[in-house]
Design a protein around this motif. Structure first.
Motif, PDB file in Angstrom:
ATOM      1  N   ASN A   1      34.993  89.911  12.755  1.00  0.00           N
ATOM      2  CA  ASN A   1      35.193  91.127  11.949  1.00  0.00           C
ATOM      3  C   ASN A   1      34.593  90.944  10.557  1.00  0.00           C
ATOM      4  OD1 ASN A   1      36.644  92.614  13.877  1.00  0.00           O
ATOM      5  ND2 ASN A   1      38.526  91.499  13.387  1.00  0.00           N
ATOM      6  N   PRO A   2      34.312  92.063   9.876  1.00  0.00           N
ATOM      7  CA  PRO A   2      33.873  91.943   8.472  1.00  0.00           C
ATOM      8  C   PRO A   2      34.999  91.356   7.611  1.00  0.00           C
ATOM      9  CG  PRO A   2      33.777  94.244   9.253  1.00  0.00           C
ATOM     10  CD  PRO A   2      34.399  93.441  10.342  1.00  0.00           C
ATOM     11  N   LYS A   3      34.635  90.715   6.509  1.00  0.00           N
ATOM     12  CA  LYS A   3      35.643  90.178   5.583  1.00  0.00           C
ATOM     13  C   LYS A   3      36.187  91.321   4.725  1.00  0.00           C
ATOM     14  CE  LYS A   3      33.186  85.827   5.435  1.00  0.00           C
ATOM     15  NZ  LYS A   3      32.308  84.950   4.724  1.00  0.00           N
ATOM     16  N   PRO A   4      37.395  91.229   4.218  1.00  0.00           N
ATOM     17  CA  PRO A   4      38.367  90.147   4.354  1.00  0.00           C
ATOM     18  C   PRO A   4      39.071  90.153   5.717  1.00  0.00           C
ATOM     19  CG  PRO A   4      39.220  91.866   2.889  1.00  0.00           C
ATOM     20  CD  PRO A   4      37.840  92.271   3.270  1.00  0.00           C
ATOM     21  N   ARG A   5      39.274  88.922   6.212  1.00  0.00           N
ATOM     22  CA  ARG A   5      39.865  88.776   7.549  1.00  0.00           C
ATOM     23  C   ARG A   5      41.162  87.964   7.520  1.00  0.00           C
ATOM     24  NH1 ARG A   5      34.435  86.612  10.559  1.00  0.00           N
ATOM     25  NH2 ARG A   5      34.537  84.998   8.944  1.00  0.00           N
ATOM     26  N   ILE A   6      41.501  87.431   6.343  1.00  0.00           N
ATOM     27  CA  ILE A   6      42.710  86.603   6.249  1.00  0.00           C
ATOM     28  C   ILE A   6      43.513  87.020   5.015  1.00  0.00           C
ATOM     29  CG2 ILE A   6      43.624  84.252   5.943  1.00  0.00           C
ATOM     30  CD1 ILE A   6      41.044  83.158   7.105  1.00  0.00           C
ATOM     31  N   VAL A   7      44.824  87.173   5.191  1.00  0.00           N
ATOM     32  CA  VAL A   7      45.728  87.354   4.047  1.00  0.00           C
ATOM     33  C   VAL A   7      46.817  86.296   4.179  1.00  0.00           C
ATOM     34  CG1 VAL A   7      47.427  88.882   2.955  1.00  0.00           C
ATOM     35  CG2 VAL A   7      45.292  89.832   3.833  1.00  0.00           C
ATOM     36  N   LYS A   8      47.066  85.572   3.073  1.00  0.00           N
ATOM     37  CA  LYS A   8      48.095  84.510   3.130  1.00  0.00           C
ATOM     38  C   LYS A   8      49.365  84.954   2.408  1.00  0.00           C
ATOM     39  CE  LYS A   8      45.517  80.238   3.746  1.00  0.00           C
ATOM     40  NZ  LYS A   8      44.942  79.071   3.101  1.00  0.00           N
ATOM     41  N   TYR A   9      50.508  84.490   2.881  1.00  0.00           N
ATOM     42  CA  TYR A   9      51.804  84.711   2.226  1.00  0.00           C
ATOM     43  C   TYR A   9      52.424  83.335   1.997  1.00  0.00           C
ATOM     44  CZ  TYR A   9      50.954  89.044   4.821  1.00  0.00           C
ATOM     45  OH  TYR A   9      50.377  90.159   5.378  1.00  0.00           O
ATOM     46  N   PRO A  10      52.012  82.643   0.902  1.00  0.00           N
ATOM     47  CA  PRO A  10      52.444  81.247   0.734  1.00  0.00           C
ATOM     48  C   PRO A  10      53.958  81.074   0.685  1.00  0.00           C
ATOM     49  CG  PRO A  10      50.657  81.784  -0.775  1.00  0.00           C
ATOM     50  CD  PRO A  10      51.075  83.073  -0.129  1.00  0.00           C
TER      51      PRO A  10
ATOM     52  N   ASN B   1      45.696  87.081  10.201  1.00  0.00           N
ATOM     53  CA  ASN B   1      44.246  86.965  10.317  1.00  0.00           C
ATOM     54  C   ASN B   1      43.727  87.947  11.358  1.00  0.00           C
ATOM     55  OD1 ASN B   1      42.717  85.559  12.780  1.00  0.00           O
ATOM     56  ND2 ASN B   1      44.846  84.841  12.752  1.00  0.00           N
ATOM     57  N   ALA B   2      42.495  88.366  11.130  1.00  0.00           N
ATOM     58  CA  ALA B   2      41.777  89.165  12.133  1.00  0.00           C
ATOM     59  C   ALA B   2      40.352  88.649  12.113  1.00  0.00           C
ATOM     60  CB  ALA B   2      41.837  90.642  11.787  1.00  0.00           C
ATOM     61  N   MET B   3      40.202  87.386  12.511  1.00  0.00           N
ATOM     62  CA  MET B   3      38.863  86.784  12.508  1.00  0.00           C
ATOM     63  C   MET B   3      37.935  87.543  13.477  1.00  0.00           C
ATOM     64  SD  MET B   3      39.173  84.407  10.293  1.00  0.00           S
ATOM     65  CE  MET B   3      37.723  83.391  10.437  1.00  0.00           C
TER      66      MET B   3
ATOM     67  N   PRO C   1      50.772  90.844  16.582  1.00  0.00           N
ATOM     68  CA  PRO C   1      49.966  91.919  15.989  1.00  0.00           C
ATOM     69  C   PRO C   1      50.764  92.725  14.955  1.00  0.00           C
ATOM     70  CG  PRO C   1      49.752  91.902  18.377  1.00  0.00           C
ATOM     71  CD  PRO C   1      50.877  90.961  18.043  1.00  0.00           C
ATOM     72  N   VAL C   2      50.170  92.889  13.773  1.00  0.00           N
ATOM     73  CA  VAL C   2      50.825  93.653  12.686  1.00  0.00           C
ATOM     74  C   VAL C   2      49.757  94.467  11.951  1.00  0.00           C
ATOM     75  CG1 VAL C   2      52.740  92.035  12.217  1.00  0.00           C
ATOM     76  CG2 VAL C   2      50.537  91.685  11.081  1.00  0.00           C
ATOM     77  N   LYS C   3      50.205  95.472  11.194  1.00  0.00           N
ATOM     78  CA  LYS C   3      49.272  96.201  10.330  1.00  0.00           C
ATOM     79  C   LYS C   3      49.165  95.466   9.007  1.00  0.00           C
ATOM     80  CE  LYS C   3      49.836 100.761  12.227  1.00  0.00           C
ATOM     81  NZ  LYS C   3      50.659 101.945  12.208  1.00  0.00           N
ATOM     82  N   GLU C   4      47.977  95.412   8.432  1.00  0.00           N
ATOM     83  CA  GLU C   4      47.792  94.780   7.116  1.00  0.00           C
ATOM     84  C   GLU C   4      46.594  95.464   6.462  1.00  0.00           C
ATOM     85  OE1 GLU C   4      47.609  93.612   3.996  1.00  0.00           O
ATOM     86  OE2 GLU C   4      49.122  92.152   4.658  1.00  0.00           O
ATOM     87  N   SER C   5      46.893  96.315   5.475  1.00  0.00           N
ATOM     88  CA  SER C   5      45.827  97.161   4.907  1.00  0.00           C
ATOM     89  C   SER C   5      44.788  96.357   4.135  1.00  0.00           C
ATOM     90  CB  SER C   5      46.441  98.228   4.011  1.00  0.00           C
ATOM     91  OG  SER C   5      47.173  97.587   2.999  1.00  0.00           O
ATOM     92  N   ARG C   6      45.130  95.119   3.715  1.00  0.00           N
ATOM     93  CA  ARG C   6      44.148  94.327   2.957  1.00  0.00           C
ATOM     94  C   ARG C   6      43.093  93.674   3.857  1.00  0.00           C
ATOM     95  NH1 ARG C   6      48.290  90.757  -0.304  1.00  0.00           N
ATOM     96  NH2 ARG C   6      49.535  91.260   1.533  1.00  0.00           N
ATOM     97  N   ILE C   7      43.290  93.780   5.166  1.00  0.00           N
ATOM     98  CA  ILE C   7      42.301  93.229   6.107  1.00  0.00           C
ATOM     99  C   ILE C   7      41.330  94.344   6.502  1.00  0.00           C
ATOM    100  CG2 ILE C   7      42.136  92.467   8.540  1.00  0.00           C
ATOM    101  CD1 ILE C   7      44.223  90.404   7.886  1.00  0.00           C
ATOM    102  N   SER C   8      40.050  94.003   6.610  1.00  0.00           N
ATOM    103  CA  SER C   8      39.009  95.032   6.793  1.00  0.00           C
ATOM    104  C   SER C   8      39.310  96.004   7.940  1.00  0.00           C
ATOM    105  CB  SER C   8      37.659  94.366   7.037  1.00  0.00           C
ATOM    106  OG  SER C   8      37.704  93.649   8.255  1.00  0.00           O
TER     107      SER C   8
END
Ligand SMILES: Cc1cc2nc3c(=O)[nH]c(=O)nc-3n(C[C@H](O)[C@H](O)[C@H](O)COP(=O)(O)O)c2cc1C
Length: 330
Positions: A89-98, A105-107, A230-237
């Motif tokens: 997928n186009p970037k961004p493909r990873i969001v971290k929650y430290p 991820n949606a690589m 599987p989850v929704k994450e608007s910060r992923i492309s």
């Protein structure tokens, strides 16, 4: 010192961390040598030196494996490898929650493709041989014919096992929604003579889990429990991805126990949310034969394994360790 550098990388954009840590590991700058622990597990007539290893997704093309096996892990999963090269997928493909020890991820199943991988496989296996690590190849296919072609071509290379990834969020549930088609794939896969694992999805109905447990049990394959949620994450492309890390651990644990309660007799790789040594022991007690990590590695790199080994040794009293060895080596 290098462990601290890797931890600091987590404060940079996740995709940059993913790529730069790959470069550091592959180049040998992080030439980490661990000693592992001796907790032998018998897997399809092979004695695996310990049940801890790396799940699919970190070393998608096999470039890092010769370095990562130096950590002393019992097994490593390379892939998922797809038949044709895919940019993902186009970037961004990873969001971290430290603070949650989690990530989405949606690589998009990025891969250099099967032909490229197969060309390098003999040299990967040669480099790994001295470390006595169990090597699993994860395959991702978009049709039965893609999976069967790759399975057939892997014959004779001497890989220890193959994992069928039918559960990536990238498929958008297509394998899972067509049981007849998935059932047909599993029937064809029976002609593969080696050890085979089917990787389960998260977030599907209980009816599906019952069906797949029965089908995989009958065919003599193992299960990898499980892929990301599987989850929704608007910060992923693409607007969605798969959640991994600590928050999914309770689901993984209960799925492993449930599958055993339903009478599943074959091998189980427990994978999902394992960040600490106590979880490795807990997951084995729940019914897993091997335990993998991915998010722990994404956060800490190869140093994650030594920490896990130490925590396990601290947790297991000598008596418990002896009991464990007796039971698993029977
Ligand atoms: C960045 C990333 C890439 C992944 N790629 C794959 C993949 O290619 N194939 C696959 O079967 N699973 C893939 N996964 C899922 C992991 O193998 C694992 O099932 C999941 O992350 C749960 O384990 P964890 O909580 O230890 O990360 C990936 C996970 C992450 C975080």
């Amino acid at each position: 010192m290098l462990a601290q550098v890797l931890k600091l990388l987590n404060y940079l954009p996740p995709e940059f961390t993913y790529e730069s840590s790959h470069v550091l590991i592959r180049s040998g700058i992080i030439n980490y040598r661990g000693y592992g622990i001796e907790m032998p597990v018998e897997i399809s007539d092979k004695l695996v030196k310990n049940p801890i290893g790396l799940g699919a997704g970190i070393d998608k093309d096999g470039f890092l494996t010769p370095r990562i096996v130096r950590t002393g892990i019992g097994f490593i999963t390379i892939g998922s490898v797809t038949l044709k090269p895919r940019p993902g997928n186009p970037k961004p493909r990873i969001v971290k929650y430290p603070s949650l020890r989690a990530m989405v991820n949606a690589m998009g199943l990025s891969s250099r493709g099967f032909a490229d991988f197969l060309g390098r496989l003999p040299s990967i296996l040669r480099e790994v041989r001295d470390f006595n690590t169990y090597v699993i190849i994860s395959l991702a296919g978009f049709s039965i014919s893609e999976f069967i072609y790759m399975l057939n071509r892997l014959r004779g290379y001497g890989v220890d096992a193959v994992e069928l990834n039918i559960s990536s969020p990238t498929y958008r549930g297509s394998w899972v929604s067509d049981r007849d088609y998935l059932g047909e794939l599993l029937r064809y896969a029976e002609s593969f003579s080696g050890t085979l694992f089917v990787k389960l999805p998260l977030g599907v109905d209980i009816d599906f889990y019952r069906w797949i447990t029965n089908t995989v049990n009958k065919r003599g394959f193992g299960l990898t429990i499980a892929n990301t949620l599987p989850v929704k994450e608007s910060r992923i492309s693409v607007g969605y991805g798969g959640l991994s890390g600590y928050p999914i651990y309770p689901i993984i644990r209960s799925l492993v126990s449930k599958v055993r309660k339903w009478g599943f007799r074959n091998l189980i790789i427990g994978l999902g949310g394992v960040l600490y040594g106590w979880q490795v022991i807990d997951l084995i007690r729940s019914g897993a034969n091997l335990v993998g990590v991915v998010t722990a590695f994404a956060y800490e790199g190869p140093f994650a394994f030594n920490r896990l080994f130490k925590e396990i040794l601290m947790k297991l009293s000598e008596k418990a360790l002896n009991n464990y060895l007796v039971n698993t080596c029977r």
